[in-house]
Design a protein around this motif. Structure first.
Motif, PDB file in Angstrom:
ATOM      1  N   ALA A 138       0.848  -1.189   0.000  1.00  0.00           N
ATOM      2  CA  ALA A 138       0.000   0.000   0.000  1.00  0.00           C
ATOM      3  C   ALA A 138       0.884   1.240   0.000  1.00  0.00           C
ATOM      4  CB  ALA A 138      -0.909   0.004   1.223  1.00  0.00           C
ATOM      5  N   ALA A 139       0.385   2.319  -0.582  1.00  0.00           N
ATOM      6  CA  ALA A 139       1.191   3.538  -0.713  1.00  0.00           C
ATOM      7  C   ALA A 139       1.686   4.048   0.635  1.00  0.00           C
ATOM      8  CB  ALA A 139       0.378   4.617  -1.418  1.00  0.00           C
ATOM      9  N   GLY A 140       0.909   3.897   1.696  1.00  0.00           N
ATOM     10  CA  GLY A 140       1.289   4.412   3.001  1.00  0.00           C
ATOM     11  C   GLY A 140       2.401   3.648   3.680  1.00  0.00           C
ATOM     12  N   GLN A 141       2.836   2.542   3.116  1.00  0.00           N
ATOM     13  CA  GLN A 141       3.887   1.752   3.740  1.00  0.00           C
ATOM     14  C   GLN A 141       5.287   2.306   3.464  1.00  0.00           C
ATOM     15  OE1 GLN A 141       1.989  -2.290   2.362  1.00  0.00           O
ATOM     16  NE2 GLN A 141       3.345  -2.713   4.068  1.00  0.00           N
ATOM     17  N   PHE A 142       5.397   3.238   2.524  1.00  0.00           N
ATOM     18  CA  PHE A 142       6.690   3.857   2.242  1.00  0.00           C
ATOM     19  C   PHE A 142       6.462   5.344   1.975  1.00  0.00           C
ATOM     20  CE2 PHE A 142       4.971   2.044  -1.652  1.00  0.00           C
ATOM     21  CZ  PHE A 142       5.036   3.089  -2.558  1.00  0.00           C
ATOM     22  N   HIS A 143       7.531   6.100   2.126  1.00  0.00           N
ATOM     23  CA  HIS A 143       7.440   7.540   1.882  1.00  0.00           C
ATOM     24  C   HIS A 143       7.517   7.805   0.384  1.00  0.00           C
ATOM     25  CE1 HIS A 143       7.960   8.093   6.168  1.00  0.00           C
ATOM     26  NE2 HIS A 143       9.121   7.455   6.124  1.00  0.00           N
ATOM     27  N   LEU A 144       6.754   8.781  -0.067  1.00  0.00           N
ATOM     28  CA  LEU A 144       6.748   9.165  -1.471  1.00  0.00           C
ATOM     29  C   LEU A 144       7.208  10.601  -1.585  1.00  0.00           C
ATOM     30  CD1 LEU A 144       5.999   7.705  -4.096  1.00  0.00           C
ATOM     31  CD2 LEU A 144       3.739   8.751  -3.949  1.00  0.00           C
ATOM     32  N   THR A 145       8.231  10.818  -2.403  1.00  0.00           N
ATOM     33  CA  THR A 145       8.730  12.169  -2.636  1.00  0.00           C
ATOM     34  C   THR A 145       8.632  12.456  -4.132  1.00  0.00           C
ATOM     35  OG1 THR A 145      11.028  11.452  -2.958  1.00  0.00           O
ATOM     36  CG2 THR A 145      10.330  11.931  -0.700  1.00  0.00           C
ATOM     37  N   GLY A 146       8.939  13.684  -4.506  1.00  0.00           N
ATOM     38  CA  GLY A 146       8.910  14.037  -5.923  1.00  0.00           C
ATOM     39  C   GLY A 146       7.493  14.099  -6.464  1.00  0.00           C
ATOM     40  N   SER A 147       7.386  14.442  -7.729  1.00  0.00           N
ATOM     41  CA  SER A 147       6.067  14.567  -8.349  1.00  0.00           C
ATOM     42  C   SER A 147       6.195  14.333  -9.844  1.00  0.00           C
ATOM     43  CB  SER A 147       5.470  15.959  -8.078  1.00  0.00           C
ATOM     44  OG  SER A 147       6.287  16.959  -8.681  1.00  0.00           O
ATOM     45  N   GLY A 148       5.073  14.364 -10.504  1.00  0.00           N
ATOM     46  CA  GLY A 148       5.029  14.126 -11.933  1.00  0.00           C
ATOM     47  C   GLY A 148       4.453  12.762 -12.233  1.00  0.00           C
ATOM     48  N   GLN A 149       3.988  12.574 -13.464  1.00  0.00           N
ATOM     49  CA  GLN A 149       3.368  11.299 -13.822  1.00  0.00           C
ATOM     50  C   GLN A 149       3.471  11.078 -15.327  1.00  0.00           C
ATOM     51  OE1 GLN A 149      -0.962  11.346 -13.490  1.00  0.00           O
ATOM     52  NE2 GLN A 149      -0.934  13.576 -13.380  1.00  0.00           N
ATOM     53  N   TRP A 150       3.531   9.800 -15.709  1.00  0.00           N
ATOM     54  CA  TRP A 150       3.406   9.450 -17.112  1.00  0.00           C
ATOM     55  C   TRP A 150       1.966   9.641 -17.548  1.00  0.00           C
ATOM     56  CZ3 TRP A 150       7.480   9.371 -19.885  1.00  0.00           C
ATOM     57  CH2 TRP A 150       8.681   8.826 -19.449  1.00  0.00           C
TER      58      TRP A 150
END
Length: 448
Positions: free
Chosen positions: A9-21
């Motif tokens: 699940a997304a909450g299990q790790f930290h997410l940095t940065g932005s942008g998307q394909w």
């Protein structure tokens, strides 16, 4: 059972940065989660091996993760060869569309043999228009080539192979057996896979991504190809961190070398179709006898059950078969097949394979029986088709100067830059000691 079976699940790790394909599908979300799975499984292994008092935090850079699903190397002062053969690509048939994959010489010969035309894109396009897509697909496959007619999602889900793949687990763990982990005194929290011997029997692209990832945390990866093998335009991307050797497994002396390597390996990663290793004399029982303590992770294209289980395939073909290119066409409002912006099935499957290796190592460290992990591009396609889009930020169109590592990489072809690492863990470094190098450039031996 503690072995990896799904994306985190997304909450299990930290997410940095932005942008998307920009895509009809959740390509960036898949990149985040599959690379995140590697970090989380590595953190579990670090804790299980007592390399650190606590599992390190895991952070994924969304922009860099997305870019690593593309091409990770930029040459400086020279050019990469084309990724694609002149006649590879999509063609309109009498009814529908088909993709021919002709990058390998024997696949090119098979397609031209079936079509009976000159080896030019114009001649192939003219001849393909006389065929029905399904018939051309089946005759090309029967001739030893690779091709895929474009199907809708509904058609794929109703197809015998589509139904078979949908019923398979994302990571299928089979044949559990006790396993003893070899002591690795080189392993540290910073380089937790140092000294781990990974025997790599994979080709473009998912398998090599998995072993490249393991090399990024210190594993000794030895890839074995047939003599004379090459993957122009691709090998600079996926030979990073590896020793590239060549053996002919039909020759007795090379078989003896291979068997010695296998007996000393901690991990075997292979991408042969079901039954192909058996045909070389290395079935599961023989491999287990030679290397009773080696973890095995393997993949194929179209799944492990169903009528296409032994069919050759690549990411771009699975996208055609599984309805991804057709759904993209509707989303993009175009009359032609519209594939994903990157070969996301390959890359995601590769990272999940690496995560499976780490998961198996952790299970072994806890004294659990360890199974062989089987994955497929087609099952990853089903995963992607069911994911929701949530990524935010500007559309990613390719790397910018700030995305590249400042360190110059002296590859086997010339200097260049590698993308900065997409995964960070406090106290654990993701980097590669060896630059990308040519096929067959190293001895078929483990480092001293």
């Amino acid at each position: 059972m503690t072995l990896l079976t799904s994306l985190p699940a997304a909450g299990q790790f930290h997410l940095t940065g932005s942008g998307q394909w920009r895509s009809a599908f959740a390509v960036t979300e898949l990149a985040n989660a599959s690379i995140g799975a590697v970090g989380l499984e590595l953190a579990r292994l670090i804790k299980a091996l007592n390399l650190s008092p606590a599992a390190p935090d895991v952070a994924v850079d969304q922009r860099l993760a997305s870019l690593w699903f593309g091409y990770s190397f930029r040459p400086e002062g020279w050019e990469l060869p084309s990724l694609w053969d002149e006649i590879a690509g999509v063609y309109e048939t009498q009814e529908g569309w088909i993709r021919l994959h002709t990058n390998l010489p024997h696949h090119r010969r098979a397609a031209l043999q079936v079509l009976g035309c000159a080896a030019t894109r114009e001649a192939v396009a003219a001849e393909v228009k006389h065929w029905q897509a399904d018939r051309l697909e089946s005759e090309t496959v029967a001739a030893g080539g690779v091709a895929a007619a474009m199907r809708s999602r509904a058609d794929w889900l109703a197809h015998p192979q589509g139904r078979a793949v949908a019923s398979e687990p994302l990571i299928h763990w089979i044949a559990p057996a006790p396993l003893w982990l070899r002591e690795r005194s080189e392993a540290t929290a910073e380089r937790p896979l140092a000294g781990l011997r990974v025997l790599d029997l994979t080709r473009v692209l998912a398998g090599p991504v998995s072993t490249r990832t393991l090399a990024g945390f210190g594993a000794d990866v030895l890839r074995i190809d047939p003599p004379g093998w090459d993957e122009p335009g691709v090998i600079t991307d996926i030979s990073l961190g590896k020793r590239m050797a060549a053996l002919d497994l039909t020759k007795g002396e090379d078989r003896l070398v291979f068997e010695t390597l296998l007996t000393q390996a901690d991990v075997l990663v292979y991408g042969y179709r079901p039954g192909a290793l058996d045909g070389l004399g290395y079935d599961a029982g023989t491999r287990r006898q030679l290397a009773p303590n080696a973890i095995e992770v393997t993949l194929d294209a179209f799944g492990w059950t169903g009528p296409w289980a032994t069919r050759r395939g690549f990411d771009s073909l699975v996208q055609m078969s599984a309805g991804i290119a057709d759904a993209g066409r509707d989303w993009a409002c175009t009359g032609r097949p519209h594939p994903l912006p990157v070969q996301a099935l390959d890359h995601a499957t590769g990272y999940l394979m690496a995560a499976a290796v780490l998961s198996a190592l952790t299970a072994a460290a806890h004294g659990e029986a360890v199974s062989t992990a089987r994955l497929s591009l087609a099952r990853t396609a089903e995963l992607l088709a069911g994911m929701s889009k949530s990524a935010e930020g500007q559309d990613i169109t390719g790397p910018e100067d700030s995305d590249w590592s400042p360190r110059l990489e002296t590859s086997g072809w010339g200097p260049g830059r590698r993308l900065a690492a997409p995964l960070t863990m406090n106290g654990t470094a993701m980097h590669w000691e060896l630059p990308a190098t040519r096929c067959g450039s190293a001895a078929a031996a483990w480092p001293d």
